[in-house]
Design an enzyme around this catalytic site. Sequence first.
Site, short mmCIF file in Angstrom:
data_model
loop_
_atom_site.label_atom_id
_atom_site.label_comp_id
_atom_site.label_asym_id
_atom_site.label_seq_id
_atom_site.Cartn_x
_atom_site.Cartn_y
_atom_site.Cartn_z
N LEU A 46 0.82 -1.17 -0.02
CA LEU A 46 -0.09 0.03 0.01
C LEU A 46 0.98 1.26 -0.21
CD1 LEU A 46 -2.96 -0.68 2.48
CD2 LEU A 46 -3.27 -0.55 0.14
N ASP A 47 0.70 2.31 -0.68
CA ASP A 47 1.48 3.62 -0.80
C ASP A 47 1.17 4.05 0.67
OD1 ASP A 47 1.92 3.44 -3.39
OD2 ASP A 47 0.08 4.77 -4.14
N PRO A 48 2.41 4.79 1.09
CA PRO A 48 2.37 5.42 2.40
C PRO A 48 1.05 6.13 2.84
CG PRO A 48 4.67 5.60 1.28
CD PRO A 48 3.61 5.05 0.31
N ALA A 50 -1.91 5.55 1.66
CA ALA A 50 -3.02 4.75 1.77
C ALA A 50 -3.30 4.15 2.98
CB ALA A 50 -2.91 3.74 0.63
N ARG A 181 -4.10 4.67 -8.50
CA ARG A 181 -3.78 6.20 -8.84
C ARG A 181 -3.97 6.19 -10.43
NH1 ARG A 181 1.94 7.07 -7.36
NH2 ARG A 181 2.05 4.69 -7.07
#
Length: 301
Positions: A46-48, A50, A181
Amino acid sequence: MARKRKGRDISGWLVIDKPAGISSSAVVNKVRWAMDAKKAGHAGTLDPEATGVLAIALGEATKTVPFITDALKAYRFTVRLGQATNTDDQEGEVIAENDLRPSDEDIIAALPDFVGDVMQIPPKFSAVKIDGQRAYKLARDGQDVQIEARPLYVEELKFISRPDADHVELEMTCGKGGYVRAIARDLGEKLGCLGHVRELRRIWSGPFETVDGISMETVEEFAKTGELDQYLHPLEAGLDGIPEVTATAEGAVKMKNGNPGLVFSSDAEYGDEAWASFEGKAVAVGVYKAGELHPNRVFLH
């Protein structure tokens, strides 16, 4: 001689409800430290910024990570309409703006184009490797990053709500390797208004759901006490997506030594990838052939 890794021989899955502002690898490191585990890994970054379901495998459960990584996952996210950013999310710089605001009907009508087997170009600020280097590093260095489109299976993309003219909330169920994204970016381009992700939350990943998750505060509170063990899901949870076969006692011994072993099948067919259990515990993963499982992964618990 390799140095023996310190820590407990503990196996299973710990599901974290990841907060914003921390990387997935940092969560893994914190959990491994808190549980004094020898080995840990996660099933899907997961992106930071998110939030949501981040499944952490411990010990022998790390051998089942590919099955969760390959499983369907679902995301609830908000798209900011009218702006494109260089990262395709709110962390980046706004690089273009547009005053057009599509109607709810226009948005709903555009969604089917993103469902099924689609080709997706990952964001320039992503961990995709280009000639051995991460795309985000090249992008940060100001290089012109060109990433090839990749196949993605999207099972569902649905309209949830329209909080205001500038935002739309969507929910997507997709397979491995999907970038939310990129969906926001491409949807904005298709609608002619531009767009980027404002908020992103993973609501389930394979068999694991948000309700299974514990907070990082809980991890901190019970660190090094053994209390976190009560939240562990069994190793076998990571094998939820493939058929189970039952090993005989002799078959279990043979498989643990890496050899084909006799099993009873309920729903596996010849050539299927399956996992063998004995007395409720996973023994091995392998290929089912003519009453035997030919192991390619063996569990040592």
